[in-house]
Scaffold this motif. Sequence first.
Motif, mmCIF file in Angstrom:
data_model
loop_
_atom_site.group_PDB
_atom_site.id
_atom_site.type_symbol
_atom_site.label_atom_id
_atom_site.label_comp_id
_atom_site.label_asym_id
_atom_site.label_seq_id
_atom_site.Cartn_x
_atom_site.Cartn_y
_atom_site.Cartn_z
ATOM 1 N N ASN A 173 -21.889 -3.995 -0.186
ATOM 2 C CA ASN A 173 -21.661 -2.586 0.122
ATOM 3 C C ASN A 173 -20.629 -2.443 1.237
ATOM 4 O O ASN A 173 -20.820 -2.965 2.340
ATOM 5 C CB ASN A 173 -22.973 -1.924 0.536
ATOM 6 N N ILE A 174 -19.542 -1.739 0.932
ATOM 7 C CA ILE A 174 -18.485 -1.482 1.905
ATOM 8 C C ILE A 174 -18.524 0.005 2.248
ATOM 9 O O ILE A 174 -18.262 0.857 1.393
ATOM 10 C CB ILE A 174 -17.091 -1.850 1.347
ATOM 11 N N ARG A 175 -18.877 0.315 3.493
ATOM 12 C CA ARG A 175 -18.970 1.708 3.927
ATOM 13 C C ARG A 175 -17.588 2.177 4.393
ATOM 14 O O ARG A 175 -17.182 1.925 5.515
ATOM 15 C CB ARG A 175 -19.987 1.845 5.056
ATOM 16 N N MET A 176 -16.883 2.825 3.490
ATOM 17 C CA MET A 176 -15.517 3.261 3.774
ATOM 18 C C MET A 176 -15.527 4.473 4.716
ATOM 19 O O MET A 176 -16.519 5.196 4.824
ATOM 20 C CB MET A 176 -14.802 3.609 2.478
ATOM 21 N N ARG A 177 -14.399 4.677 5.387
ATOM 22 C CA ARG A 177 -14.253 5.826 6.270
ATOM 23 C C ARG A 177 -12.795 6.268 6.254
ATOM 24 O O ARG A 177 -11.907 5.505 5.869
ATOM 25 C CB ARG A 177 -14.696 5.478 7.687
ATOM 26 N N ARG A 178 -12.572 7.492 6.667
ATOM 27 C CA ARG A 178 -11.201 8.010 6.684
ATOM 28 C C ARG A 178 -10.357 7.236 7.694
ATOM 29 O O ARG A 178 -10.845 6.815 8.739
ATOM 30 C CB ARG A 178 -11.199 9.490 7.042
ATOM 31 N N ARG A 179 -9.083 7.085 7.346
ATOM 32 C CA ARG A 179 -8.179 6.384 8.258
ATOM 33 C C ARG A 179 -7.974 7.180 9.539
ATOM 34 O O ARG A 179 -7.823 8.398 9.504
ATOM 35 C CB ARG A 179 -6.831 6.153 7.580
ATOM 36 N N ALA A 180 -7.989 6.459 10.653
ATOM 37 C CA ALA A 180 -7.615 7.076 11.919
ATOM 38 C C ALA A 180 -6.096 7.268 11.951
ATOM 39 O O ALA A 180 -5.357 6.680 11.153
ATOM 40 C CB ALA A 180 -8.072 6.209 13.089
ATOM 41 N N ARG A 181 -5.633 8.068 12.886
ATOM 42 C CA ARG A 181 -4.197 8.369 12.939
ATOM 43 C C ARG A 181 -3.348 7.131 13.202
ATOM 44 O O ARG A 181 -2.180 7.069 12.813
ATOM 45 C CB ARG A 181 -3.930 9.418 14.019
ATOM 46 N N ASN A 182 -3.943 6.155 13.866
ATOM 47 C CA ASN A 182 -3.169 4.944 14.186
ATOM 48 C C ASN A 182 -3.300 3.864 13.113
ATOM 49 O O ASN A 182 -2.754 2.775 13.264
ATOM 50 C CB ASN A 182 -3.607 4.379 15.539
ATOM 51 N N GLU A 183 -4.013 4.144 12.034
ATOM 52 C CA GLU A 183 -4.183 3.172 10.953
ATOM 53 C C GLU A 183 -3.203 3.521 9.831
ATOM 54 O O GLU A 183 -3.348 4.557 9.173
ATOM 55 C CB GLU A 183 -5.630 3.180 10.449
ATOM 56 N N LYS A 184 -2.245 2.660 9.612
ATOM 57 C CA LYS A 184 -1.175 2.930 8.656
ATOM 58 C C LYS A 184 -1.273 1.999 7.454
ATOM 59 O O LYS A 184 -1.658 0.832 7.582
ATOM 60 C CB LYS A 184 0.191 2.746 9.325
ATOM 61 N N VAL A 185 -0.928 2.514 6.303
ATOM 62 C CA VAL A 185 -0.839 1.695 5.093
ATOM 63 C C VAL A 185 0.435 2.060 4.349
ATOM 64 O O VAL A 185 1.011 3.134 4.570
ATOM 65 C CB VAL A 185 -2.047 1.898 4.153
ATOM 66 N N GLU A 186 0.854 1.173 3.463
ATOM 67 C CA GLU A 186 1.984 1.486 2.591
ATOM 68 C C GLU A 186 1.558 2.484 1.521
ATOM 69 O O GLU A 186 0.393 2.502 1.092
ATOM 70 C CB GLU A 186 2.499 0.217 1.895
ATOM 71 N N SER A 187 2.459 3.288 1.092
ATOM 72 C CA SER A 187 2.201 4.161 -0.054
ATOM 73 C C SER A 187 2.211 3.321 -1.322
ATOM 74 O O SER A 187 3.183 2.604 -1.595
ATOM 75 C CB SER A 187 3.267 5.259 -0.134
ATOM 76 N N TYR A 188 1.133 3.403 -2.085
ATOM 77 C CA TYR A 188 1.023 2.592 -3.297
ATOM 78 C C TYR A 188 1.708 3.313 -4.459
ATOM 79 O O TYR A 188 1.415 4.476 -4.750
ATOM 80 C CB TYR A 188 -0.449 2.343 -3.631
ATOM 81 N N ARG A 189 2.635 2.619 -5.086
ATOM 82 C CA ARG A 189 3.339 3.147 -6.251
ATOM 83 C C ARG A 189 3.072 2.216 -7.424
ATOM 84 O O ARG A 189 3.478 1.050 -7.413
ATOM 85 C CB ARG A 189 4.851 3.229 -5.980
ATOM 86 N N THR A 190 2.394 2.738 -8.415
ATOM 87 C CA THR A 190 1.940 1.902 -9.526
ATOM 88 C C THR A 190 3.086 1.131 -10.170
ATOM 89 O O THR A 190 3.003 -0.085 -10.381
ATOM 90 C CB THR A 190 1.239 2.768 -10.590
ATOM 91 N N ARG A 191 4.166 1.822 -10.478
ATOM 92 C CA ARG A 191 5.274 1.169 -11.186
ATOM 93 C C ARG A 191 5.916 0.065 -10.365
ATOM 94 O O ARG A 191 6.479 -0.875 -10.920
ATOM 95 C CB ARG A 191 6.329 2.202 -11.569
#
Length: 381
Positions: A173-191
């Motif tokens: 079980n992974i308890r997910m949470r909303r990203r904080a403002r300082n947590e950055k990820v790449e935008s995922y583009r399927t293609r």
Amino acid sequence: MTAIDGAALLNEVEAFHRRFNVFPTEAAYVAVVLWDAHTHLLDCFESTPRLAFLSPEPGSGKSRALEIVETLVPNPMAAVDASAAALFRAVAGVDGKRPTILFDEIDTIFGPKAGENEQLRGFINAGHRRNRPMFRCVGDGANQTVQAFHSYAAVAVAGLGYLPDTIRDRSVNIRMRRRARNEKVESYRTRVHEKEGFALRDRLAVWAEQVSERVMDVWPSMPDGVTDRPADVWEPLLAIADAAGGDWPDRAREACVALVAASRANDKGSLGIRLLTDLRDHVMVGIDRLPTVAILDRLNALDDAPWADLHGKPFDNRRLGKMLAEYMTADDEPIASRNIKTAGSVLKGYYAADLSDAWARYCPPPPESPLPPLPGTENVA
């Protein structure tokens, strides 16, 4: 064929997840990567843990996590609204390929406002272990035959906060949470990015072939205290970590301890276990018997407890008796109220001796109390 460095490959899979997913803990990254790898080695194990991305609110990255997993596992099958019958037939073999089943929005299937969906729950539970087919009648009218449908398949789910206990206990079980403002990820583009995931998936499949004999029928060492259902969940993941080598065996066991402890902390048990625990820890502390009326007063006065407003009304003696009768005394008799003599009258109530066996079997360990001072040291500063 050139041997693949398993530890390096798992590191790459982890890095791929980190580009697009923010998981709540380091343990979550380790568990998800090992789960991705285990989907390529299902037939080496007796059971397959479910992977559950859950959160209390939308927008917590659950669907994205499932989307990245989809690129890394064999034969992914998105099953947002699939029926149990469709899944029976899919796992039995669509084009001879067993799918990895990915359920998004699982709360619409098992949430409080959804129906029970017992057939689907049964499918997910039975498919946790190998060689547990489900039997269904197939045919028309009187021309029906009983057919076994194999349900052993890897399943990952994502949804808002709710899973039936029987599925949750079979899951990482992974308890997910909303990203904080300082947590950055790449935008995922399927293609653009799914090809990178597919390339890692293909390498995981090759590595799985290379290590299958090393993980077949092995019994990895479990961390202290991880037994029973949690051990079933984690054995395949630890076996894969051991086969990969590097720092993965240590990281896997640290993740196992952390996530099992978190799961236990979040598991409040059934309402019956909550009742037994509250009776032991708050109502009958140091008391060998107590009238029912006093028990109810104390239960309904507890803060942060459900008893004062249980389904819209306070807990009463009928509900108390019905719930406690589900548990047994040490003499294997249902727990029941007995006469308690008080000053000038006889009242119905409960004895601690009748509850002690149920307390020992079902309740979590009692809160630790401070040790009494050693004799002669009471006044020592």
